[in-house]
Design an enzyme around this catalytic site. Structure first.
Site, PDB file in Angstrom:
ATOM      1  N   HIS A 172       0.813  -1.229   0.000  1.00  0.00           N
ATOM      2  CA  HIS A 172       0.000   0.000   0.000  1.00  0.00           C
ATOM      3  C   HIS A 172       0.845   1.278   0.000  1.00  0.00           C
ATOM      4  O   HIS A 172       0.284   2.378  -0.002  1.00  0.00           O
ATOM      5  CB  HIS A 172      -0.939   0.011   1.202  1.00  0.00           C
ATOM      6  CG  HIS A 172      -1.987  -1.065   1.161  1.00  0.00           C
ATOM      7  ND1 HIS A 172      -2.864  -1.205   0.108  1.00  0.00           N
ATOM      8  CD2 HIS A 172      -2.293  -2.075   2.024  1.00  0.00           C
ATOM      9  CE1 HIS A 172      -3.656  -2.236   0.319  1.00  0.00           C
ATOM     10  NE2 HIS A 172      -3.333  -2.789   1.486  1.00  0.00           N
ATOM     11  N   ASP A 208      -2.699 -10.644  -2.703  1.00  0.00           N
ATOM     12  CA  ASP A 208      -3.275 -10.183  -1.433  1.00  0.00           C
ATOM     13  C   ASP A 208      -4.751  -9.835  -1.678  1.00  0.00           C
ATOM     14  O   ASP A 208      -5.139  -9.495  -2.792  1.00  0.00           O
ATOM     15  CB  ASP A 208      -2.497  -8.944  -0.952  1.00  0.00           C
ATOM     16  CG  ASP A 208      -2.936  -8.436   0.410  1.00  0.00           C
ATOM     17  OD1 ASP A 208      -2.261  -8.767   1.402  1.00  0.00           O
ATOM     18  OD2 ASP A 208      -3.952  -7.709   0.494  1.00  0.00           O
ATOM     19  N   HIS A 210      -6.301  -7.302  -0.894  1.00  0.00           N
ATOM     20  CA  HIS A 210      -6.496  -5.889  -1.194  1.00  0.00           C
ATOM     21  C   HIS A 210      -5.674  -5.467  -2.416  1.00  0.00           C
ATOM     22  O   HIS A 210      -4.613  -6.038  -2.671  1.00  0.00           O
ATOM     23  CB  HIS A 210      -6.076  -5.026   0.006  1.00  0.00           C
ATOM     24  CG  HIS A 210      -6.772  -5.403   1.276  1.00  0.00           C
ATOM     25  ND1 HIS A 210      -6.204  -6.242   2.212  1.00  0.00           N
ATOM     26  CD2 HIS A 210      -7.996  -5.075   1.746  1.00  0.00           C
ATOM     27  CE1 HIS A 210      -7.053  -6.401   3.232  1.00  0.00           C
ATOM     28  NE2 HIS A 210      -8.147  -5.710   2.968  1.00  0.00           N
ATOM     29  N   ASP A 298      -4.565 -12.939   2.979  1.00  0.00           N
ATOM     30  CA  ASP A 298      -5.776 -12.468   3.645  1.00  0.00           C
ATOM     31  C   ASP A 298      -7.046 -12.664   2.801  1.00  0.00           C
ATOM     32  O   ASP A 298      -8.145 -12.336   3.251  1.00  0.00           O
ATOM     33  CB  ASP A 298      -5.640 -11.001   4.097  1.00  0.00           C
ATOM     34  CG  ASP A 298      -5.059 -10.088   3.044  1.00  0.00           C
ATOM     35  OD1 ASP A 298      -4.783 -10.553   1.921  1.00  0.00           O
ATOM     36  OD2 ASP A 298      -4.876  -8.889   3.334  1.00  0.00           O
ATOM     37  N   TYR A 337      -3.876 -12.394   8.336  1.00  0.00           N
ATOM     38  CA  TYR A 337      -4.004 -11.969   9.734  1.00  0.00           C
ATOM     39  C   TYR A 337      -4.627 -13.007  10.654  1.00  0.00           C
ATOM     40  O   TYR A 337      -4.802 -12.740  11.840  1.00  0.00           O
ATOM     41  CB  TYR A 337      -4.813 -10.663   9.782  1.00  0.00           C
ATOM     42  CG  TYR A 337      -4.219  -9.621   8.859  1.00  0.00           C
ATOM     43  CD1 TYR A 337      -3.062  -8.934   9.228  1.00  0.00           C
ATOM     44  CD2 TYR A 337      -4.747  -9.386   7.596  1.00  0.00           C
ATOM     45  CE1 TYR A 337      -2.482  -8.007   8.372  1.00  0.00           C
ATOM     46  CE2 TYR A 337      -4.166  -8.465   6.729  1.00  0.00           C
ATOM     47  CZ  TYR A 337      -3.047  -7.778   7.122  1.00  0.00           C
ATOM     48  OH  TYR A 337      -2.464  -6.879   6.270  1.00  0.00           O
TER      49      TYR A 337
HETATM   50  C1  SP5 Z   1      -1.326  -5.302   3.737  1.00  0.00           C
HETATM   51  C2  SP5 Z   1      -2.774  -5.356   4.028  1.00  0.00           C
HETATM   52  O1  SP5 Z   1      -3.384  -6.414   3.940  1.00  0.00           O
HETATM   53  N1  SP5 Z   1      -3.334  -4.233   4.454  1.00  0.00           N
HETATM   54  C3  SP5 Z   1      -4.725  -4.250   4.758  1.00  0.00           C
HETATM   55  C4  SP5 Z   1      -5.177  -2.889   5.057  1.00  0.00           C
HETATM   56  C5  SP5 Z   1      -6.661  -2.841   5.046  1.00  0.00           C
HETATM   57  N2  SP5 Z   1      -7.206  -2.605   6.315  1.00  0.00           N
HETATM   58  C6  SP5 Z   1      -8.397  -1.843   6.204  1.00  0.00           C
HETATM   59  C7  SP5 Z   1      -9.479  -2.259   7.107  1.00  0.00           C
HETATM   60  C8  SP5 Z   1      -9.135  -2.056   8.531  1.00  0.00           C
HETATM   61  C9  SP5 Z   1     -10.142  -2.645   9.405  1.00  0.00           C
HETATM   62  N3  SP5 Z   1      -9.483  -3.135  10.549  1.00  0.00           N
HETATM   63  C10 SP5 Z   1     -10.360  -3.554  11.584  1.00  0.00           C
HETATM   64  C11 SP5 Z   1      -9.542  -4.051  12.723  1.00  0.00           C
HETATM   65  C12 SP5 Z   1     -10.202  -5.180  13.398  1.00  0.00           C
HETATM   66  N4  SP5 Z   1      -9.213  -6.045  13.952  1.00  0.00           N
HETATM   67 ZN    ZN Z   2      -4.379  -7.221   2.351  1.00  0.00          ZN
END
Ligand code: SP5
Ligand code: ZN
Length: 363
Positions: A172, A208, A210, A298, A337
């Site tokens: 990113h 990935d 994303h 992920d 994750y």
């Molecule tokens: C490298 C990668 O996979 N980055 C992912 C970034 C996207 N995250 C955005 C959403 C965040 C929501 N997080 C909620 C936390 C709950 N544990």
């Molecule tokens: Zn990701």
């Protein structure tokens, strides 16, 4: 069939980064890009199929070829400045968290001065509130780059496949903006280092969950490094929200050298593997000399960060598809994750990748 183990390049310093949570939609949440990810992946490796190699230190050249000196200086020093700025005492925050973002809409054409206050400057480089900087962030991010560059060295020395256990992830990060739990773009650095070493045409394929907006942006106007990605559709509401659509195909010399395949939330192996095969065929036509795989896991069904439902067998098959290109390959860890399944997913994908190169298959 050969039993050459796959090199797994890692560094103990990648554990140094401890985000201790993230601010998401204004609310402190637990996060998930934690140091335990490194150990979960290490624990899934075995000394028959994999060979653990500790990363060696590399100079900043490759890093400066994809990132601005300003971003590097910021990441190197901002946490010390934050501590010196008394934010711990004043507001009880020991991590660097931006609250102010000098976007193009805010500036509206006015020339920007660098902010005097650290809390005003953080948002000049960081584009979200999730990607906080702590005392070990620079050390870990820089070590992750060394993992990627050491894996590149192994491939340049003749290894058909090398895996870099990069943490924190990187895809990113743009030339001078970080976010999405990423600080330095390990995959972009690897691709650029392969180019600098004389590989004429390099592809980055990003699996990935994303869209890797940073890698996409860095190479968007270049024809020598193509970028292809399968990811959950940002048009369906997913990070990185504003980019990663199918109509982004590159500009100038890079026209046609970007390919995005957004998937509907809920997609599983059939849809995901069809997209990976499409990217594989597209890359095959480009006749590349080297491949960088942005290996995020992920997209897996158990992962809390995406609505895709890919299985471990899906990741193995994706590895097989990409390994089938038969091109020297550096696989770089991105997201993933769910600690209980993370290592198995990575190993499954590496196993599939290795089959294309005659590594031992275990099933
Ligand atoms: C490298 C990668 O996979 N980055 C992912 C970034 C996207 N995250 C955005 C959403 C965040 C929501 N997080 C909620 C936390 C709950 N544990
Ligand atoms: Zn990701």
């Amino acid at each position: 069939m050969s039993t050459t183990p796959v090199p797994v390049v890692w560094s103990p310093a990648t554990r140094d980064h401890d985000p201790s949570g993230e601010i998401w939609i204004g609310v402190p949440t637990p996060g998930g890009e934690d140091a335990e990810r490194v150990d979960a992946i290490l624990a899934a490796t075995d000394n028959t199929a994999h060979q653990l190699i500790e990363a060696t230190a590399h100079a900043d050249d490759a890093l400066l070829a994809v990132h601005s000196p300003g971003l590097l200086a910021h990441l190197r020093t901002v946490h010390d400045e934050w501590l010196a700025g008394d934010y711990v005492e004043q507001v009880g925050q020991d991590r660097v968290v931006p609250y102010f973002f000098p976007t193009a809409t805010m500036l509206d054409g006015l020339p920007m001065h660098t902010a005097a206050a650290v809390h005003g400057r953080a948002g000049q480089f960081c584009y979200d509130t999730m990607t906080v900087v702590g005392p070990g962030t620079w050390s870990a991010a820089r070590a992750a780059v060394d993992c990627a560059l050491t894996a590149v060295d192994l491939v340049l020395d003749g290894a058909p496949l090398a895996y870099a256990l990069c943490r924190p992830p990187g895809h990113h990060v743009t030339r001078q903006g970080y976010g999405g739990s990423c600080y330095l773009n390990n995959a972009a650095v690897a691709a650029q280092a392969l180019r600098a070493a004389g590989r004429e045409r390099v592809a980055v394929l990003d699996i990935d969950a994303h869209h890797g907006n940073g890698t996409a942006a860095i190479f968007y106007d270049r024809g020598d490094v193509s970028y292809g990605s399968v990811h959950v559709d940002p048009g369906a509401g997913w990070f990185p929200h504003v980019v990663g659509h199918a109509d982004e195909t590159g500009v100038g010399e890079g026209a046609g050298a970007t390919r995005n395949v957004p998937l509907t939330p809920g997609g599983s192996d059939p849809e995901w593997l069809a997209a990976v095969a499409e990217l594989r065929d597209w890359t095959h036509e480009a006749a590349v000399d080297a491949l960088v795989v942005s290996l995020g896991v992920d997209a897996a069904a158990d992962d809390p960060e995406s609505p895709l439902l890919v299985t471990p067998d899906g990741y193995r098959d994706a590895g097989r598809l990409l390994g089938g290109l038969g091109v020297p390959t550096v696989a770089v860890q991105e997201g993933g994750y769910h600690l209980p399944s993370l290592g198995g997913l990575v190993v499954a994908c590496l196993e599939g990748l290795g089959v294309g190169f005659g590594h031992a298959a275990r099933r």
